[in-house]
Design a protein around this motif. Sequence first.
Motif, short mmCIF file in Angstrom:
data_model
loop_
_atom_site.label_atom_id
_atom_site.label_comp_id
_atom_site.label_asym_id
_atom_site.label_seq_id
_atom_site.Cartn_x
_atom_site.Cartn_y
_atom_site.Cartn_z
N MET A 1 -3.51 -4.36 0.65
CA MET A 1 -4.16 -4.74 1.89
C MET A 1 -5.65 -4.90 1.64
O MET A 1 -6.24 -4.18 0.84
CB MET A 1 -3.91 -3.68 2.98
CG MET A 1 -4.62 -3.95 4.29
SD MET A 1 -4.18 -2.76 5.58
CE MET A 1 -2.58 -3.42 6.07
N ALA A 30 -3.42 -0.72 -1.92
CA ALA A 30 -2.69 0.07 -0.91
C ALA A 30 -3.67 0.96 -0.16
O ALA A 30 -4.52 1.62 -0.78
CB ALA A 30 -1.62 0.92 -1.60
N TRP A 31 -3.57 0.96 1.15
CA TRP A 31 -4.41 1.83 1.98
C TRP A 31 -3.65 3.11 2.28
O TRP A 31 -2.43 3.09 2.54
CB TRP A 31 -4.77 1.13 3.28
CG TRP A 31 -5.86 0.11 3.15
CD1 TRP A 31 -6.09 -0.72 2.10
CD2 TRP A 31 -6.86 -0.19 4.13
NE1 TRP A 31 -7.16 -1.53 2.35
CE2 TRP A 31 -7.66 -1.24 3.60
CE3 TRP A 31 -7.14 0.29 5.39
CZ2 TRP A 31 -8.72 -1.78 4.30
CZ3 TRP A 31 -8.20 -0.25 6.11
CH2 TRP A 31 -8.99 -1.28 5.55
N LEU A 36 -5.88 3.94 7.30
CA LEU A 36 -5.36 3.15 8.41
C LEU A 36 -5.66 3.82 9.75
O LEU A 36 -6.02 3.16 10.72
CB LEU A 36 -3.85 2.94 8.25
CG LEU A 36 -3.42 1.90 7.21
CD1 LEU A 36 -1.91 1.93 7.03
CD2 LEU A 36 -3.88 0.50 7.62
N ASP A 79 7.24 -4.25 5.59
CA ASP A 79 6.98 -2.82 5.40
C ASP A 79 5.58 -2.42 5.86
O ASP A 79 5.39 -1.37 6.47
CB ASP A 79 7.17 -2.45 3.93
CG ASP A 79 8.63 -2.47 3.49
OD1 ASP A 79 9.50 -2.49 4.39
OD2 ASP A 79 8.89 -2.46 2.28
N THR A 80 4.59 -3.27 5.59
CA THR A 80 3.23 -2.92 5.98
C THR A 80 3.07 -2.97 7.49
O THR A 80 2.39 -2.12 8.09
CB THR A 80 2.22 -3.87 5.32
OG1 THR A 80 2.38 -3.80 3.90
CG2 THR A 80 0.79 -3.50 5.68
N ASP A 81 3.68 -3.95 8.13
CA ASP A 81 3.64 -4.00 9.59
C ASP A 81 4.27 -2.75 10.18
O ASP A 81 3.74 -2.17 11.15
CB ASP A 81 4.38 -5.25 10.08
CG ASP A 81 4.35 -5.38 11.59
OD1 ASP A 81 3.26 -5.30 12.18
OD2 ASP A 81 5.44 -5.55 12.19
N ARG A 83 4.36 0.10 8.75
CA ARG A 83 3.44 1.21 8.44
C ARG A 83 2.33 1.27 9.50
O ARG A 83 1.98 2.35 9.98
CB ARG A 83 2.87 1.00 7.05
CG ARG A 83 2.30 2.25 6.39
CD ARG A 83 2.19 2.05 4.90
NE ARG A 83 1.75 3.27 4.25
CZ ARG A 83 0.57 3.42 3.66
NH1 ARG A 83 -0.29 2.42 3.67
NH2 ARG A 83 0.24 4.56 3.10
N SER A 227 0.05 -8.42 15.02
CA SER A 227 0.42 -8.75 13.65
C SER A 227 0.95 -10.18 13.64
O SER A 227 1.91 -10.49 14.34
CB SER A 227 1.50 -7.79 13.13
OG SER A 227 1.03 -6.46 13.12
N GLU A 260 -2.32 -8.62 4.28
CA GLU A 260 -1.49 -8.25 3.14
C GLU A 260 -0.26 -9.15 3.11
O GLU A 260 0.41 -9.34 4.13
CB GLU A 260 -1.05 -6.79 3.21
CG GLU A 260 -0.24 -6.37 1.97
CD GLU A 260 0.03 -4.88 1.92
OE1 GLU A 260 -0.94 -4.13 1.72
OE2 GLU A 260 1.19 -4.49 2.08
#
Length: 273
Positions: A1, A30-31, A36, A79-81, A83, A227, A260
């Motif tokens: 990200m 990666a955050w 976040l 997956d990031t969404d 997260r 998003s 990302e």
Amino acid sequence: MRRLFPPPPAAPRATPDAEPAAPGETADRAWSLAELADAYAYPPQTGPRAARSWLRANMVASLDGAAHHEGRSQPLSNDTDMRVFGVLRALADAVVVGAETVRKEGYRPARARPAFADRRAAAGQAPAPAIAVLSASLELDFSAPLFTEPRTPTLVLTGAGAPADRVHAAEAAGARVVFAGEGVGADPARVPELLAGHGHYRLLTEGGPWVLGEFAGAGVLDELCLSLSPRVTAGEAPRIMNGPALEVPADFTLESVLEEAGFLFTRYRRREG
């Protein structure tokens, strides 16, 4: 990200004659959950904002504007969404959602997450956010875990004209019924203030589109976390907001953009005045 906006500040020059340093932290990496959480922190409950709620929405949309695919938002997500979705929940006092979304998405109680335990305790929050369901008819499955197994009691937001037998069924299941209006359903303009009265100041709504449109129309939507998914669906899915058109379009200011894998995670704040 990586952060696209606002750009990070440039590092100071080594000497007055040196070339300006490149902006800091722009690498794709990666955050952590803590990073976040800091990026999505609610405004502090101090000064003029004391005892006032803050209602943010979290939605995902396809490139062609669809709010879901075949009735569910998951096909638009990654997956990031998810997260980010989890972090936004972990920061909230209460998650406000429409009854139709509860039924379609199979909502369960929000869970307490150890990674956020200290942060929530320091903010005076319960271990897990409450789920607050907007419903006029109260045609909900009160035997579902959302009502029988919540860590924090589930609320049902409705109007004084709601069916009495369904109100009793909700209360018998352990839900807290909050009357937010004199009609059959809840008045969206009254929901944030009433939830603040129950100690829920940091509010998150996950829709659906009609609920989100009602909050926007009532002028109580403070923030939108959208998003943007790099996918197209065509079809006839609704936009992220539905309902009567606003008499005057509401203006929002861009607060931040993260990226990302082609997904854009945007954050907009309602412009005051």
